[in-house]
Design an enzyme around this catalytic site. Structure first.
Site, PDB file in Angstrom:
ATOM      1  N   ARG A 125      38.875  36.242  46.895  1.00 51.70           N
ATOM      2  CA  ARG A 125      37.788  35.462  47.372  1.00 51.70           C
ATOM      3  C   ARG A 125      36.436  35.684  47.660  1.00 51.70           C
ATOM      4  NH1 ARG A 125      36.657  31.172  44.118  1.00 51.70           N
ATOM      5  NH2 ARG A 125      38.261  30.437  45.009  1.00 51.70           N
TER       6      ARG A 125
ATOM      7  N   GLN B  46      42.312  31.916  34.449  1.00 49.05           N
ATOM      8  CA  GLN B  46      41.016  32.217  34.518  1.00 49.05           C
ATOM      9  C   GLN B  46      40.153  33.189  35.186  1.00 49.05           C
ATOM     10  OE1 GLN B  46      37.897  28.666  35.460  1.00 49.05           O
ATOM     11  NE2 GLN B  46      38.157  29.801  38.015  1.00 49.05           N
TER      12      GLN B  46
ATOM     13  N   ARG C 215      41.404  41.171  37.396  1.00 52.33           N
ATOM     14  CA  ARG C 215      41.507  40.486  38.943  1.00 52.33           C
ATOM     15  C   ARG C 215      41.854  40.760  39.795  1.00 52.33           C
ATOM     16  NH1 ARG C 215      38.684  34.855  40.091  1.00 52.33           N
ATOM     17  NH2 ARG C 215      40.278  33.421  38.563  1.00 52.33           N
TER      18      ARG C 215
ATOM     19  N   HIS D  39      31.823  39.447  39.008  1.00 51.23           N
ATOM     20  CA  HIS D  39      31.835  38.299  39.564  1.00 51.23           C
ATOM     21  C   HIS D  39      31.237  38.178  40.894  1.00 51.23           C
ATOM     22  CE1 HIS D  39      32.193  34.189  41.810  1.00 51.23           C
ATOM     23  NE2 HIS D  39      33.196  33.678  40.112  1.00 51.23           N
TER      24      HIS D  39
ATOM     25  N   ASP E 120      26.247  25.504  39.519  1.00 53.72           N
ATOM     26  CA  ASP E 120      26.956  26.313  38.114  1.00 53.72           C
ATOM     27  C   ASP E 120      26.199  27.167  37.354  1.00 53.72           C
ATOM     28  OD1 ASP E 120      30.953  26.626  37.689  1.00 53.72           O
ATOM     29  OD2 ASP E 120      29.297  27.835  37.214  1.00 53.72           O
TER      30      ASP E 120
ATOM     31  N   GLU F  51      25.765  36.858  39.112  1.00 54.96           N
ATOM     32  CA  GLU F  51      26.905  37.696  38.262  1.00 54.96           C
ATOM     33  C   GLU F  51      26.655  38.260  37.174  1.00 54.96           C
ATOM     34  OE1 GLU F  51      29.971  34.560  38.234  1.00 54.96           O
ATOM     35  OE2 GLU F  51      29.372  33.724  40.304  1.00 54.96           O
TER      36      GLU F  51
HETATM   37  O1  TA6 Z   1      31.423  31.932  38.000  1.00 59.15           O
HETATM   38  C1  TA6 Z   1      31.406  31.243  38.159  1.00 59.15           C
HETATM   39  C2  TA6 Z   1      33.165  30.085  38.519  1.00 59.15           C
HETATM   40  O2  TA6 Z   1      33.133  30.551  37.068  1.00 59.15           O
HETATM   41  C3  TA6 Z   1      32.535  28.684  38.642  1.00 59.15           C
HETATM   42  O3  TA6 Z   1      33.147  27.914  37.306  1.00 59.15           O
HETATM   43  C4  TA6 Z   1      34.122  29.030  39.205  1.00 59.15           C
HETATM   44  O4  TA6 Z   1      34.752  28.697  39.033  1.00 59.15           O
HETATM   45  C5  TA6 Z   1      33.570  29.920  40.208  1.00 59.15           C
HETATM   46  O5  TA6 Z   1      34.077  30.815  38.986  1.00 59.15           O
HETATM   47  C6  TA6 Z   1      34.793  30.832  41.085  1.00 59.15           C
HETATM   48  O6  TA6 Z   1      36.266  30.838  40.296  1.00 59.15           O
HETATM   49  P1  TA6 Z   1      37.645  30.941  40.869  1.00 59.15           P
HETATM   50  O7  TA6 Z   1      39.166  31.188  39.932  1.00 59.15           O
HETATM   51  O8  TA6 Z   1      37.794  32.684  41.749  1.00 59.15           O
HETATM   52  O9  TA6 Z   1      37.835  30.455  41.388  1.00 59.15           O
END
Ligand code: TA6
Length: 332
Positions: free
Chosen positions: A82, A106, A111, A201, A246, A306
Site C-alpha cells: 500500500r 484486481q 505487484r 500505481h 477515482d 498513475e
Molecule cells: O487506481 C485506482 C484504483 O483502481 C481504485 O479504484 C482503488 O481500487 C485503488 O486502485 C486501490 O486498489 P487496491 O487493489 O490497491 O486496493
C-alpha cells in the site's frame, strides 16, 4: 523502434567511463535479498522491493521521500504494498468477466509476484562534467538504472493457470538527479497473441491535499468511478482534490501532468507511450476502511497519479515487444 520523445533511456555500463568518473552511484542488495537500494553521490536514493518490483522509497538528497507509503504497508511479500509504486500488469482494476484476465486478482499479478533483480547500469558523471557541474552549482549528473524481470516461469501456479500466456517483462527503474523513471519492456514469448493493460500505481507524497491541484488535464475525457459517470470532460485547468477521487483520464494529448502544492510546482509526471492517467485519493471513509492504509488521515498526504495504458487493451502478437514508461520530476 520508432524514436519517441521521452523514450526510456538506456545507460552505458562502461568500465572505462567508471575509471575517469568522479564519485559513483552505489547499489546494495539487502541481506535478506528482498530489496535493492541505489544511491547517487548527490544523496538521492531509491529502494525497490523484489516483491512486486515495488518502489517503496524515492528520496531527494535532503532525505525527503517523494512517495507515500502506508505505515501499515505489508513489506514481507504477504500482500501488495500500500504505497510507493506498485506495478499493475496485465490488467488494471477488477478484471472483466468475459476476458482472458477474468481469473486474475484486481490489478493483475505483477505487484504480488517476486521479480528477479537483473542488474544495474550506471552513468557516472565524468570527472570533467562533475567539475563543470559543481563549478556551475549544478547537481551531480550521474544516474543509475536498476533492471528487474518477471517471466511466465516466475508466476505462482495459480497465476499461471489463470493467465496461461508466455510473456517476459523487463522493468527498469532509473534514478537521476531530481528524477525517477519507471519503464517496462513487455514481450510476447509465446506463439499466440494476447492483450494487456499496464500502469504504475504511484502514490505521490504531498504535504497537504487541501492545497494540492493537478494541471495538464484540461479538456481531457475521463471516466469518474466515484460518480459512476462513464464519460466526462475535464473543465478545470487546475484540478483540486476535495473528496474521494477515482478518475481515469484517457488519451491525454500532452505528455505531462503536474502536481502543484500551495501554488508551487511539486511534481511533473511525464508519460512516454502511456496515453492514460488515473487520479485517485480514497479520502476519509475509504482510507479508514483499508486495513493497510495508515494513518487513517494519510489521505491528506498523498495523491495517486498513475500513468498507464488502461483505457484500451494493448494487443501483442507472438514475438512482439512493447515499451512504455514515465518520468517523475521532483521540483522541490
Ligand atoms: O487506481 C485506482 C484504483 O483502481 C481504485 O479504484 C482503488 O481500487 C485503488 O486502485 C486501490 O486498489 P487496491 O487493489 O490497491 O486496493
Amino acid at each position: 523502434m520508432v524514436e519517441r520523445p521521452h523514450k526510456p533511456s538506456s545507460l552505458p555500463n562502461t568500465a572505462a567511463a567508471a575509471k575517469s568518473a568522479g564519485p559513483q552511484p552505489t547499489v546494495d542488495i539487502s541481506d535478506d535479498n528482498a530489496r535493492v537500494t541505489a544511491r547517487l553521490p548527490s544523496g538521492e536514493s531509491v529502494t525497490v522491493l523484489l516483491y512486486g518490483a515495488t518502489v517503496i522509497s524515492w528520496k531527494n538528497a535532503d532525505g525527503t521521500d517523494n512517495l507515500w507509503l502506508s505505515e501499515k504497508a505489508a513489506l514481507d511479500g504477504s500482500k501488495p504494498v500500500r504505497g510507493g509504486i506498485p506495478v499493475v500488469f496485465p490488467v488494471f482494476g477488477p478484471p472483466p468477466s468475459n476476458h482472458a484476465t477474468s481469473s486474475l486478482p484486481q490489478h493483475g499479478f505483477a505487484r504480488n509476484s517476486r521479480w528477479e533483480y537483473l542488474g544495474k547500469s550506471t552513468s557516472e558523471a565524468s570527472a570533467e562534467s562533475e567539475r563543470a557541474s559543481t563549478a556551475a552549482g549544478g547537481a551531480d549528473s550521474s544516474s543509475v538504472k536498476l533492471d528487474f524481470g518477471l517471466y511466465s516461469s516466475n508466476l505462482s501456479p495459480e497465476a499461471r493457470k489463470a493467465w496461461p500466456y508466455d510473456f517476459g517483462v523487463v522493468y527498469s527503474v532509473t534514478l537521476g538527479p531530481g528524477s525517477l523513471q519507471t519503464a517496462v519492456n513487455v514481450r510476447n514469448e509465446g506463439d499466440k497473441a494476447w492483450e494487456f493493460q499496464v500502469l504504475f500505481h504511484t502514490y505521490l507524497s504531498v504535504k497537504d491535499i487541501s492545497k494540492t491541484h493537478l494541471t495538464g488535464l484540461l479538456g481531457v475525457t475521463y471516466t469518474d468511478k466515484v460518480l459512476s459517470v462513464p464519460s466526462a470532460t475535464e473543465s478545470t485547468a487546475s484540478l483540486p482534490i476535495t473528496g474521494e477521487t477515482d478518475r481515469v483520464y484517457k488519451a491525454i494529448p500532452q505528455s505531462t501532468t503536474s502536481v502543484v502544492v500551495d501554488g508551487a510546482p511539486r511534481f511533473d509526471v511525464v508519460r512516454d507511450n502511456l496515453p492514460d492517467t488515473v487520479v485517485w485519493n480514497p479520502w476519509k471513509e475509504k482510507a479508514a476502511a483499508m486495513a493497510d492504509f495508515a494513518p487513517d488521515d494519510g489521505y491528506k498526504s498523498m495523491i495517486c497519479v498513475e500513468a498507464g495504458a488502461v483505457a484500451e487493451w494493448t494487443k501483442l502478437e507472438a514475438g512482439d515487444t512493447w515499451e512504455g514508461g514515465v518520468t517523475y520530476r521532483s521540483l522541490l
